[in-house]
Design a protein around this motif. Structure first.
Motif, short mmCIF file in Angstrom:
data_model
loop_
_atom_site.label_atom_id
_atom_site.label_comp_id
_atom_site.label_asym_id
_atom_site.label_seq_id
_atom_site.Cartn_x
_atom_site.Cartn_y
_atom_site.Cartn_z
N ASP A 133 37.62 77.10 -89.47
CA ASP A 133 37.29 75.87 -89.76
C ASP A 133 36.04 75.64 -90.32
O ASP A 133 35.38 74.76 -90.80
N ILE A 134 34.87 76.60 -89.93
CA ILE A 134 33.50 76.19 -90.59
C ILE A 134 33.79 77.80 -91.73
O ILE A 134 33.71 78.68 -92.19
N GLU A 135 33.54 76.50 -93.20
CA GLU A 135 34.05 77.41 -94.42
C GLU A 135 32.78 77.39 -95.89
O GLU A 135 32.01 77.00 -94.62
N THR A 136 32.55 78.08 -96.16
CA THR A 136 31.47 77.63 -97.35
C THR A 136 31.60 76.86 -98.41
O THR A 136 33.10 76.67 -98.20
N GLU A 137 30.96 76.82 -99.17
CA GLU A 137 31.18 75.76 -100.12
C GLU A 137 31.96 76.42 -100.98
O GLU A 137 33.17 75.24 -101.28
N TYR A 138 31.70 77.41 -101.01
CA TYR A 138 32.71 78.51 -102.39
C TYR A 138 34.00 77.80 -102.06
O TYR A 138 35.17 77.53 -102.90
N TYR A 139 34.52 78.27 -100.65
CA TYR A 139 35.98 78.00 -100.85
C TYR A 139 36.11 76.47 -100.32
O TYR A 139 37.84 76.28 -100.96
N ASN A 140 36.11 76.09 -99.89
CA ASN A 140 36.17 74.85 -99.67
C ASN A 140 36.15 73.74 -100.62
O ASN A 140 37.43 72.74 -100.71
N PHE A 141 35.16 74.21 -102.09
CA PHE A 141 35.12 73.59 -102.80
C PHE A 141 35.21 74.31 -104.98
O PHE A 141 35.74 74.06 -105.96
N ASP A 142 34.57 75.38 -104.63
CA ASP A 142 34.53 75.79 -105.55
C ASP A 142 34.85 76.75 -106.53
O ASP A 142 35.43 76.46 -107.32
N ALA A 143 35.79 77.51 -105.26
CA ALA A 143 36.79 78.74 -106.09
C ALA A 143 37.94 77.54 -105.84
O ALA A 143 39.43 77.69 -106.85
N THR A 158 31.83 65.11 -96.67
CA THR A 158 31.65 66.23 -96.03
C THR A 158 30.25 66.09 -94.52
O THR A 158 29.75 65.28 -94.35
N PHE A 159 31.05 67.10 -93.87
CA PHE A 159 30.10 67.18 -92.56
C PHE A 159 29.70 68.59 -93.36
O PHE A 159 30.05 70.13 -93.19
N TYR A 160 28.12 68.45 -93.68
CA TYR A 160 27.66 69.20 -93.81
C TYR A 160 26.62 70.38 -93.04
O TYR A 160 26.34 69.34 -91.87
N LEU A 167 31.81 72.30 -92.27
CA LEU A 167 33.43 71.79 -91.83
C LEU A 167 33.61 71.85 -92.80
O LEU A 167 33.93 70.66 -93.06
N ARG A 168 35.24 72.50 -92.48
CA ARG A 168 35.97 72.52 -94.06
C ARG A 168 36.62 71.31 -94.55
O ARG A 168 37.41 70.03 -92.73
N THR A 169 37.17 70.09 -94.86
CA THR A 169 37.31 69.07 -95.47
C THR A 169 39.26 68.84 -95.57
O THR A 169 39.41 67.60 -95.60
N HIS A 170 39.61 70.30 -95.69
CA HIS A 170 41.09 70.44 -96.33
C HIS A 170 41.39 72.07 -95.58
O HIS A 170 40.39 72.66 -95.68
N THR A 171 42.52 72.16 -95.84
CA THR A 171 43.09 73.62 -95.16
C THR A 171 43.06 74.34 -96.50
O THR A 171 44.00 74.99 -96.23
N ARG A 196 36.44 65.34 -91.41
CA ARG A 196 35.57 64.37 -92.24
C ARG A 196 34.94 63.35 -92.53
O ARG A 196 34.89 62.76 -90.93
N VAL A 197 33.85 62.87 -92.45
CA VAL A 197 33.26 61.95 -92.05
C VAL A 197 33.72 60.75 -92.39
O VAL A 197 34.04 59.86 -93.20
N ASP A 198 34.77 59.74 -91.48
CA ASP A 198 35.52 59.09 -91.36
C ASP A 198 35.98 58.50 -89.99
O ASP A 198 36.26 59.55 -88.99
#
Ligand code: DAH
Length: 338
Positions: A133-143, A158-160, A167-171, A196-198
């Motif tokens: 559930d806790i991800e890095t920016e790399y896996y959640n976005f960059d990659a 995003t919850f940074y 916290l991952r925003t998607h799977t 997500r902040v929602d």
């Protein structure tokens, strides 16, 4: 004296019949056998008897004493037995009473939906994998082809956390982890929590998605369409129609949003589908070559298809929940309905 002994015996035996408690018995015992007891007094008087009288009276006295001793003993036993019976009666358990039913829990409606989704994809040959559930920016976005300056990044509130964690925003990041760990072919689904902040009637800060990924030498869009159609019909009924609307996701190209015909009104148009007859259930597309490059897959060698769906949204289509926040308020009166 003889008459006196007989009277004592008769009187004592009669009195014993009325004894109800150990206390009564004890005071009666003192009345006859105590130091100044009636029988004791008579026995003491034996010495005054003449030699002729003594054998006969002595014998009688012994008989009376033995008789009364036995009667007292018997009464003691009777009282003891009565007391035991009373105790047993008081402590008795009615084994014919129905038992207390244990309060069985059952799966939360979101988990029920998730389990059904998993079962449908498993039976189509998908393996279930999970990620953190806790991800890095790399896996959640960059990659996933969503670098920091990409406008799509702002669409996810995003919850940074600290140190480049979030916290991952998607799977979808689990697509990357899975491909890093295995060579093609890949055929996985990824159930899990996202954040997500929602917060409104159709959004909660924590929600669930099921990601799907299919990578092979010749995976095709029609295969994806077939899989998703089969899923939708198993989930929502044989008559369910599907439509793919062109859309944009950074990690797929081309991409589509997928709608199903509204299960509530069968496509006629109702409140649930906003009068359109269609409801969106997932996003999908062909894996972008940039994503393959990030995991060292050769985009000229393999093709891939991916999809992602919101579990609360699907639960809502099944259960018609007006405000999905109620799913997470832990109100048993609400949850027991499912
Ligand atoms: N990750 C997307 C979202 O959270 C959903 C999604 C869309 C996943 C397309 C995919 C995909 O794998 O191909 O909105």
């Amino acid at each position: 004296m003889k008459a006196e002994l007989q009277a004592i015996q008769a009187e004592a035996l009669a009195a014993l019949k009325d004894v109800k408690t150990p206390d009564m018995l004890e005071s009666l015992r003192i009345t006859y056998f105590g130091r100044r007891g009636k029988l004791t007094e008579v026995m003491k008087g034996m010495g005054k008897l003449s030699k002729e009288e003594r054998p006969e009276i002595g014998k009688l006295a012994n008989e009376v004493r033995a008789r009364l001793t036995a009667a007292f003993e018997e009464t003691t036993q009777t009282l003891h037995r009565q007391q035991q019976e009373q105790q047993l009666a008081a402590e008795s358990v009615d084994i014919t009473l129905p038992g207390r039913k244990p309060a069985y829990g059952k799966a939360h409606p979101v988990m029920q939906t998730l389990e059904r989704i998993e079962a449908i994809f498993r039976q189509m040959g998908f393996e279930v994998v999970t990620g953190p559930d806790i991800e890095t920016e790399y896996y959640n976005f960059d990659a996933l082809n969503t670098p920091a300056d990409h406008p799509a990044r702002d669409l996810h509130d995003t919850f940074y956390l600290t140190d480049g964690h979030l916290l991952r925003t998607h799977t979808s990041p689990v697509q990357i982890r899975a491909m890093e760990n295995q060579k093609p072919p890949v055929r996985i689904i990824v159930p899990g929590k996202c954040y997500r902040v929602d917060y409104d009637v159709s959004h909660t800060p924590m929600f669930h998605q099921v990601e799907g990924l299919l990578v092979d030498k010749h995976a095709t869009f029609s295969e994806l369409k077939g899989i998703l159609t089969s899923f939708a019909r198993q989930m929502f009924g044989d008559k369910t129609q599907m439509r793919f609307r062109p859309h944009f996701f950074p990690f797929t190209e081309p991409s589509a949003e997928v709608d199903i015909s509204c299960a509530v009104c069968q496509g006629k148009g109702c409140r649930s589908c906003g009068g359109t007859g269609w409801v969106e259930i997932l996003g999908a597309g062909a894996v972008d070559p940039a994503v393959f490059e990030a995991v060292n897959y050769d985009p000229d060698e393999v093709t891939g298809f991916a999809f992602g769906m919101g579990v609360e949204r699907i639960a809502n289509l099944q259960f018609h929940i007006p405000d999905i926040r109620t799913l997470y308020e832990s109100d048993l009166r609400f949850l027991r309905q499912f």
